[in-house]
Design a protein around this motif. Structure first.
Motif, PDB file in Angstrom:
ATOM      1  N   CYS A 115       0.814  -1.210   0.000  1.00 48.75           N
ATOM      2  CA  CYS A 115       0.000   0.000   0.000  1.00 48.75           C
ATOM      3  C   CYS A 115       0.847   1.260   0.000  1.00 48.75           C
ATOM      4  N   LEU A 116       0.338   2.277  -0.675  1.00 47.78           N
ATOM      5  CA  LEU A 116       0.963   3.590  -0.721  1.00 47.78           C
ATOM      6  C   LEU A 116      -0.019   4.572  -0.086  1.00 47.78           C
ATOM      7  N   VAL A 117       0.444   5.358   0.884  1.00 49.51           N
ATOM      8  CA  VAL A 117      -0.455   6.234   1.638  1.00 49.51           C
ATOM      9  C   VAL A 117       0.047   7.674   1.620  1.00 49.51           C
ATOM     10  N   ALA A 118      -0.876   8.601   1.366  1.00 45.94           N
ATOM     11  CA  ALA A 118      -0.589  10.027   1.482  1.00 45.94           C
ATOM     12  C   ALA A 118      -1.556  10.631   2.486  1.00 45.94           C
ATOM     13  N   GLY A 119      -1.056  11.471   3.362  1.00 46.61           N
ATOM     14  CA  GLY A 119      -1.920  12.095   4.364  1.00 46.61           C
ATOM     15  C   GLY A 119      -2.032  11.293   5.639  1.00 46.61           C
ATOM     16  N   ALA A 120      -0.996  10.548   5.977  1.00 45.49           N
ATOM     17  CA  ALA A 120      -1.038   9.667   7.152  1.00 45.49           C
ATOM     18  C   ALA A 120      -1.120  10.422   8.467  1.00 45.49           C
ATOM     19  N   SER A 121      -0.750  11.695   8.475  1.00 49.36           N
ATOM     20  CA  SER A 121      -0.766  12.456   9.720  1.00 49.36           C
ATOM     21  C   SER A 121      -2.121  13.110   9.990  1.00 49.36           C
ATOM     22  N   GLY A 122      -3.028  13.027   9.032  1.00 49.53           N
ATOM     23  CA  GLY A 122      -4.347  13.618   9.199  1.00 49.53           C
ATOM     24  C   GLY A 122      -5.280  12.737  10.011  1.00 49.53           C
ATOM     25  N   LEU A 123      -6.496  13.213  10.205  1.00 48.47           N
ATOM     26  CA  LEU A 123      -7.455  12.515  11.057  1.00 48.47           C
ATOM     27  C   LEU A 123      -7.793  11.126  10.521  1.00 48.47           C
ATOM     28  N   VAL A 124      -8.207  11.042   9.274  1.00 50.67           N
ATOM     29  CA  VAL A 124      -8.533   9.746   8.667  1.00 50.67           C
ATOM     30  C   VAL A 124      -7.266   8.954   8.386  1.00 50.67           C
ATOM     31  N   GLY A 125      -6.243   9.635   7.895  1.00 51.37           N
ATOM     32  CA  GLY A 125      -4.996   8.951   7.568  1.00 51.37           C
ATOM     33  C   GLY A 125      -4.375   8.259   8.755  1.00 51.37           C
ATOM     34  N   LYS A 179      -3.146  -9.078   5.749  1.00 51.76           N
ATOM     35  CA  LYS A 179      -3.072  -9.156   4.291  1.00 51.76           C
ATOM     36  C   LYS A 179      -2.187  -8.057   3.697  1.00 51.76           C
ATOM     37  N   VAL A 180      -1.812  -7.106   4.513  1.00 47.96           N
ATOM     38  CA  VAL A 180      -0.944  -6.018   4.056  1.00 47.96           C
ATOM     39  C   VAL A 180       0.490  -6.328   4.463  1.00 47.96           C
ATOM     40  N   GLU A 181       1.368  -6.453   3.491  1.00 48.56           N
ATOM     41  CA  GLU A 181       2.756  -6.814   3.788  1.00 48.56           C
ATOM     42  C   GLU A 181       3.677  -5.600   3.860  1.00 48.56           C
ATOM     43  N   GLN A 182       3.251  -4.492   3.231  1.00 45.19           N
ATOM     44  CA  GLN A 182       4.105  -3.301   3.255  1.00 45.19           C
ATOM     45  C   GLN A 182       3.251  -2.042   3.115  1.00 45.19           C
ATOM     46  N   VAL A 183       3.631  -1.017   3.878  1.00 47.66           N
ATOM     47  CA  VAL A 183       2.955   0.277   3.801  1.00 47.66           C
ATOM     48  C   VAL A 183       4.014   1.345   3.556  1.00 47.66           C
ATOM     49  N   ILE A 184       3.877   2.046   2.441  1.00 40.94           N
ATOM     50  CA  ILE A 184       4.774   3.152   2.127  1.00 40.94           C
ATOM     51  C   ILE A 184       4.013   4.445   2.388  1.00 40.94           C
ATOM     52  N   GLY A 227       5.225  11.906   2.696  1.00 41.68           N
ATOM     53  CA  GLY A 227       4.810  13.184   3.259  1.00 41.68           C
ATOM     54  C   GLY A 227       5.996  14.070   3.539  1.00 41.68           C
ATOM     55  N   ARG A 228       5.707  15.270   3.986  1.00 40.16           N
ATOM     56  CA  ARG A 228       6.774  16.213   4.294  1.00 40.16           C
ATOM     57  C   ARG A 228       7.465  15.899   5.606  1.00 40.16           C
ATOM     58  N   ARG A 229       6.700  15.280   6.509  1.00 38.31           N
ATOM     59  CA  ARG A 229       7.234  14.952   7.832  1.00 38.31           C
ATOM     60  C   ARG A 229       6.998  13.479   8.134  1.00 38.31           C
ATOM     61  N   PRO A 230       7.840  12.871   8.978  1.00 41.76           N
ATOM     62  CA  PRO A 230       7.619  11.458   9.351  1.00 41.76           C
ATOM     63  C   PRO A 230       6.371  11.316  10.206  1.00 41.76           C
ATOM     64  N   THR A 231       5.785  10.145  10.182  1.00 38.73           N
ATOM     65  CA  THR A 231       4.621   9.872  11.018  1.00 38.73           C
ATOM     66  C   THR A 231       5.083   9.499  12.421  1.00 38.73           C
ATOM     67  N   ALA A 232       4.128   9.241  13.288  1.00 38.69           N
ATOM     68  CA  ALA A 232       4.459   8.828  14.659  1.00 38.69           C
ATOM     69  C   ALA A 232       4.493   7.309  14.775  1.00 38.69           C
ATOM     70  N   PHE A 233       4.378   6.623  13.634  1.00 40.67           N
ATOM     71  CA  PHE A 233       4.306   5.162  13.653  1.00 40.67           C
ATOM     72  C   PHE A 233       5.690   4.524  13.513  1.00 40.67           C
ATOM     73  N   THR A 234       5.850   3.400  14.184  1.00 42.95           N
ATOM     74  CA  THR A 234       7.035   2.558  14.037  1.00 42.95           C
ATOM     75  C   THR A 234       6.561   1.135  13.834  1.00 42.95           C
ATOM     76  N   HIS A 235       6.935   0.531  12.722  1.00 39.05           N
ATOM     77  CA  HIS A 235       6.466  -0.828  12.430  1.00 39.05           C
ATOM     78  C   HIS A 235       7.369  -1.444  11.365  1.00 39.05           C
ATOM     79  N   GLU A 236       7.533  -2.747  11.438  1.00 39.22           N
ATOM     80  CA  GLU A 236       8.401  -3.436  10.479  1.00 39.22           C
ATOM     81  C   GLU A 236       7.842  -3.380   9.054  1.00 39.22           C
ATOM     82  N   LYS A 237       6.537  -3.203   8.907  1.00 32.97           N
ATOM     83  CA  LYS A 237       5.920  -3.111   7.583  1.00 32.97           C
ATOM     84  C   LYS A 237       6.102  -1.729   6.957  1.00 32.97           C
ATOM     85  N   LEU A 238       6.387  -0.736   7.792  1.00 32.53           N
ATOM     86  CA  LEU A 238       6.316   0.657   7.360  1.00 32.53           C
ATOM     87  C   LEU A 238       7.614   1.168   6.737  1.00 32.53           C
ATOM     88  N   ILE A 239       7.458   1.804   5.591  1.00 33.58           N
ATOM     89  CA  ILE A 239       8.544   2.536   4.935  1.00 33.58           C
ATOM     90  C   ILE A 239       8.080   3.980   4.787  1.00 33.58           C
TER      91      ILE A 239
END
Length: 211
Positions: free
Chosen positions: A3-13, A25-30, A33-45
């Motif tokens: 999955c590719l995500v834009a707007g992860a720092s917003g309310l819905v994101g 079922k999700v093996e990778q999340v990219i 954004g301009r700033r890093p998210t607050a998430f830490t996870h092995e799936k996350l790039i």
């Protein structure tokens, strides 16, 4: 599924990221954004980007893209700035996703979106939807929620009042009025995940009462 995500720092994101990272079922999340998210996870790039000059080519390969970009007129500072975020950035992200091999695209729009609307907010959302259809994904899901409920980092007085009155809305907005109920951001995110996991070909408009 990648999955590719834009707007992860917003309310819905933010709510969507929680669901994607927990979904087996999700093996990778990219997330871009301009700033890093607050998430830490092995799936996350996480990839830092400039919305004014996004990468070109197949730099972020994924199966499905989720777009949760959006602002307000007050926060943007002008109608032009608002249009850049809620229309131009969304379409540039869609083009990036398309060039990266994405087949399915899901975006948060708004109830009342109409490119011919007399209301500026709805008009911009409608213009965004119209332009998005021309990017030619295998499937496009346009999610049109009513007023969003949830805890934001920035203050939005209208939404704060709506949250206080939510029990009243929930009780009295029935029948035809149910379509206009304010809706929790987590519910919108859950709907996006559901459609993203099993996308069907074509254009799909998901209205507030079907989220």
């Amino acid at each position: 599924m990648k999955c590719l995500v834009a707007g992860a720092s917003g309310l819905v994101g933010n709510e969507l990221m929680k669901l994607l990272l927990a979904e087996e079922k999700v093996e990778q999340v990219i997330s871009i954004g301009r700033r890093p998210t607050a998430f830490t996870h092995e799936k996350l790039i996480e990839k830092k980007v400039s919305w004014e000059k996004l990468p070109t080519g197949k730099s972020m390969e994924a199966d499905t893209a989720f777009c949760c970009l959006g602002t307000t007129l007050d926060k943007a500072g002008s109608k032009e700035a608002f249009s850049i975020v809620d229309k131009d950035y969304v379409i540039e992200f869609a083009k990036l996703a398309k060039n990266s091999g994405v087949k399915n695209f899901l975006v948060v729009s708004a109830m009342g979106a109409n490119s011919k609307s007399l209301f500026f907010y709805n008009k911009v959302k409608g213009q965004m939807e119209k332009a998005l259809r021309e990017v030619n994904f295998s499937s496009i899901y346009i999610i049109r929620p009513s007023l969003l409920l949830g805890t934001r980092q920035e203050s939005r007085p209208t939404e704060e009042w709506a949250q206080r009155l939510y029990p009243v809305y929930h009780a009295v907005m029935v029948g035809p009025l149910a379509a206009y109920k304010p809706i929790p951001a987590g519910q919108v995110a859950l709907s996006m995940l559901k459609f993203g996991l099993k996308p069907k070909p074509g254009l799909h408009i998901i209205k507030n009462n079907l989220i």
